[in-house]
Design a protein around this motif. Structure first.
Motif, PDB file in Angstrom:
ATOM      1  N   ARG A   1       0.781  -1.242   0.000  1.00  0.00           N
ATOM      2  CA  ARG A   1       0.000   0.000   0.000  1.00  0.00           C
ATOM      3  C   ARG A   1       0.814   1.295   0.000  1.00  0.00           C
ATOM      4  O   ARG A   1       0.287   2.356   0.313  1.00  0.00           O
ATOM      5  CB  ARG A   1      -0.972   0.032   1.185  1.00  0.00           C
ATOM      6  N   THR A   2       2.093   1.235  -0.327  1.00  0.00           N
ATOM      7  CA  THR A   2       2.860   2.469  -0.524  1.00  0.00           C
ATOM      8  C   THR A   2       3.530   2.382  -1.892  1.00  0.00           C
ATOM      9  O   THR A   2       3.898   1.290  -2.337  1.00  0.00           O
ATOM     10  CB  THR A   2       3.949   2.686   0.555  1.00  0.00           C
ATOM     11  N   SER A   3       3.683   3.519  -2.521  1.00  0.00           N
ATOM     12  CA  SER A   3       4.308   3.538  -3.843  1.00  0.00           C
ATOM     13  C   SER A   3       5.727   2.994  -3.798  1.00  0.00           C
ATOM     14  O   SER A   3       6.123   2.209  -4.666  1.00  0.00           O
ATOM     15  CB  SER A   3       4.323   4.959  -4.410  1.00  0.00           C
ATOM     16  N   ALA A   4       6.495   3.378  -2.798  1.00  0.00           N
ATOM     17  CA  ALA A   4       7.889   2.941  -2.707  1.00  0.00           C
ATOM     18  C   ALA A   4       7.970   1.419  -2.576  1.00  0.00           C
ATOM     19  O   ALA A   4       8.786   0.774  -3.252  1.00  0.00           O
ATOM     20  CB  ALA A   4       8.584   3.615  -1.534  1.00  0.00           C
ATOM     21  N   ASP A   5       7.142   0.835  -1.715  1.00  0.00           N
ATOM     22  CA  ASP A   5       7.151  -0.618  -1.553  1.00  0.00           C
ATOM     23  C   ASP A   5       6.655  -1.316  -2.812  1.00  0.00           C
ATOM     24  O   ASP A   5       7.207  -2.348  -3.220  1.00  0.00           O
ATOM     25  CB  ASP A   5       6.283  -1.043  -0.363  1.00  0.00           C
ATOM     26  N   THR A   6       5.626  -0.770  -3.416  1.00  0.00           N
ATOM     27  CA  THR A   6       5.095  -1.371  -4.640  1.00  0.00           C
ATOM     28  C   THR A   6       6.163  -1.377  -5.726  1.00  0.00           C
ATOM     29  O   THR A   6       6.390  -2.409  -6.373  1.00  0.00           O
ATOM     30  CB  THR A   6       3.837  -0.625  -5.119  1.00  0.00           C
ATOM     31  N   ILE A   7       6.830  -0.255  -5.906  1.00  0.00           N
ATOM     32  CA  ILE A   7       7.895  -0.164  -6.915  1.00  0.00           C
ATOM     33  C   ILE A   7       8.996  -1.176  -6.618  1.00  0.00           C
ATOM     34  O   ILE A   7       9.493  -1.854  -7.522  1.00  0.00           O
ATOM     35  CB  ILE A   7       8.453   1.277  -6.987  1.00  0.00           C
ATOM     36  N   HIS A   8       9.382  -1.290  -5.344  1.00  0.00           N
ATOM     37  CA  HIS A   8      10.431  -2.234  -4.951  1.00  0.00           C
ATOM     38  C   HIS A   8      10.068  -3.661  -5.377  1.00  0.00           C
ATOM     39  O   HIS A   8      10.886  -4.364  -5.989  1.00  0.00           O
ATOM     40  CB  HIS A   8      10.655  -2.160  -3.436  1.00  0.00           C
ATOM     41  N   PHE A   9       8.857  -4.093  -5.065  1.00  0.00           N
ATOM     42  CA  PHE A   9       8.456  -5.456  -5.402  1.00  0.00           C
ATOM     43  C   PHE A   9       8.203  -5.636  -6.894  1.00  0.00           C
ATOM     44  O   PHE A   9       8.395  -6.738  -7.425  1.00  0.00           O
ATOM     45  CB  PHE A   9       7.254  -5.896  -4.557  1.00  0.00           C
ATOM     46  N   LEU A  10       7.810  -4.578  -7.581  1.00  0.00           N
ATOM     47  CA  LEU A  10       7.687  -4.653  -9.036  1.00  0.00           C
ATOM     48  C   LEU A  10       9.064  -4.844  -9.678  1.00  0.00           C
ATOM     49  O   LEU A  10       9.199  -5.573 -10.662  1.00  0.00           O
ATOM     50  CB  LEU A  10       6.999  -3.413  -9.594  1.00  0.00           C
ATOM     51  N   HIS A  11      10.081  -4.208  -9.108  1.00  0.00           N
ATOM     52  CA  HIS A  11      11.443  -4.406  -9.604  1.00  0.00           C
ATOM     53  C   HIS A  11      11.896  -5.853  -9.391  1.00  0.00           C
ATOM     54  O   HIS A  11      12.562  -6.440 -10.258  1.00  0.00           O
ATOM     55  CB  HIS A  11      12.427  -3.440  -8.937  1.00  0.00           C
ATOM     56  N   ILE A  12      11.544  -6.429  -8.267  1.00  0.00           N
ATOM     57  CA  ILE A  12      11.877  -7.836  -8.016  1.00  0.00           C
ATOM     58  C   ILE A  12      11.168  -8.724  -9.037  1.00  0.00           C
ATOM     59  O   ILE A  12      11.777  -9.639  -9.609  1.00  0.00           O
ATOM     60  CB  ILE A  12      11.521  -8.242  -6.577  1.00  0.00           C
TER      61      ILE A  12
ATOM     62  N   GLY B   1       5.391  -0.340 -17.642  1.00  0.00           N
ATOM     63  CA  GLY B   1       4.373   0.704 -17.603  1.00  0.00           C
ATOM     64  C   GLY B   1       3.854   0.937 -16.194  1.00  0.00           C
ATOM     65  O   GLY B   1       3.636   2.072 -15.783  1.00  0.00           O
ATOM     66  N   PHE B   2       3.690  -0.139 -15.451  1.00  0.00           N
ATOM     67  CA  PHE B   2       3.195  -0.039 -14.075  1.00  0.00           C
ATOM     68  C   PHE B   2       4.225   0.632 -13.180  1.00  0.00           C
ATOM     69  O   PHE B   2       3.879   1.476 -12.344  1.00  0.00           O
ATOM     70  CB  PHE B   2       2.844  -1.445 -13.575  1.00  0.00           C
ATOM     71  N   ILE B   3       5.499   0.284 -13.350  1.00  0.00           N
ATOM     72  CA  ILE B   3       6.561   0.945 -12.580  1.00  0.00           C
ATOM     73  C   ILE B   3       6.584   2.432 -12.891  1.00  0.00           C
ATOM     74  O   ILE B   3       6.654   3.265 -11.976  1.00  0.00           O
ATOM     75  CB  ILE B   3       7.928   0.287 -12.870  1.00  0.00           C
ATOM     76  N   ASN B   4       6.500   2.789 -14.167  1.00  0.00           N
ATOM     77  CA  ASN B   4       6.497   4.213 -14.555  1.00  0.00           C
ATOM     78  C   ASN B   4       5.293   4.935 -13.961  1.00  0.00           C
ATOM     79  O   ASN B   4       5.403   6.075 -13.512  1.00  0.00           O
ATOM     80  CB  ASN B   4       6.533   4.364 -16.066  1.00  0.00           C
TER      81      ASN B   4
ATOM     82  N   TYR C   1       3.698   4.192 -11.150  1.00  0.00           N
ATOM     83  CA  TYR C   1       3.920   4.392  -9.719  1.00  0.00           C
ATOM     84  C   TYR C   1       4.980   5.434  -9.435  1.00  0.00           C
ATOM     85  O   TYR C   1       4.889   6.164  -8.452  1.00  0.00           O
ATOM     86  CB  TYR C   1       4.265   3.061  -9.024  1.00  0.00           C
ATOM     87  N   LYS C   2       5.993   5.532 -10.285  1.00  0.00           N
ATOM     88  CA  LYS C   2       7.025   6.558 -10.096  1.00  0.00           C
ATOM     89  C   LYS C   2       6.424   7.952 -10.245  1.00  0.00           C
ATOM     90  O   LYS C   2       6.826   8.876  -9.543  1.00  0.00           O
ATOM     91  CB  LYS C   2       8.166   6.355 -11.091  1.00  0.00           C
ATOM     92  N   LYS C   3       5.450   8.100 -11.143  1.00  0.00           N
ATOM     93  CA  LYS C   3       4.812   9.405 -11.355  1.00  0.00           C
ATOM     94  C   LYS C   3       3.873   9.774 -10.207  1.00  0.00           C
ATOM     95  O   LYS C   3       3.672  10.945  -9.918  1.00  0.00           O
ATOM     96  CB  LYS C   3       4.042   9.406 -12.680  1.00  0.00           C
ATOM     97  N   THR C   4       3.282   8.769  -9.568  1.00  0.00           N
ATOM     98  CA  THR C   4       2.332   9.050  -8.491  1.00  0.00           C
ATOM     99  C   THR C   4       3.003   9.117  -7.121  1.00  0.00           C
ATOM    100  O   THR C   4       2.346   9.389  -6.131  1.00  0.00           O
ATOM    101  CB  THR C   4       1.219   7.971  -8.435  1.00  0.00           C
ATOM    102  N   LYS C   5       4.294   8.830  -7.083  1.00  0.00           N
ATOM    103  CA  LYS C   5       5.042   8.782  -5.832  1.00  0.00           C
ATOM    104  C   LYS C   5       5.119  10.137  -5.164  1.00  0.00           C
ATOM    105  O   LYS C   5       5.302  11.151  -5.749  1.00  0.00           O
ATOM    106  CB  LYS C   5       6.444   8.246  -6.120  1.00  0.00           C
TER     107      LYS C   5
END
Length: 118
Positions: free
Chosen positions: A56-67, A109-112, A114-118
């Motif tokens: 439920r946080t952008s930073a955590d979501t991005i981290h796991f999307l990178h994994i 696309g999903f990572i991008n 989330y980076k914009k909404t961070k």
């Protein structure tokens, strides 16, 4: 939106199912080798997408999307190895490779997003 509604998560499940189908045809001596590795790798993709969304946080979501994205690249390499070892026919490889590419585009696309909404 729940992660189960995401096209990315759904398409990654399609990929997992393809991996399980083709890996059933791998030699039995690979059950604890490449077969096990590619199955674990493929399962980690939708699992990490779900975990990231559950944080439920952008930073955590991005981290796991990178994994998850890393696992996609790992799986891609393992599919080339399976092809090199003649465990896969070219048609199955091409089908899986297309699904991997689809998932890569969606995850990027999903990572991008989330980076914009961070």
């Amino acid at each position: 939106m729940e992660y189960t509604e995401l096209e990315l998560w759904k398409e990654s499940r399609v990929l997992v199912n393809l991996i399980y189908q083709v890996s059933k045809l791998f030699p039995k001596e690979e059950i604890y080798g490449l077969t096990s590795q590619i199955r674990r790798c493929s399962v980690s993709i939708p699992s990490n997408i779900a975990e990231g969304c559950g944080r439920r946080t952008s930073a955590d979501t991005i981290h796991f999307l990178h994994i998850a994205r890393g696992s996609l690249y790992e799986l891609e390499t393992q599919m080339f190895i399976a092809l090199d070892q003649n465990y896969l026919v070219k048609g199955n490889f091409d089908h899986i490779f297309g699904q991997i590419l689809k998932c890569k585009k969606l995850i990027n696309g999903f990572i991008n997003y989330y980076k914009k909404t961070k």
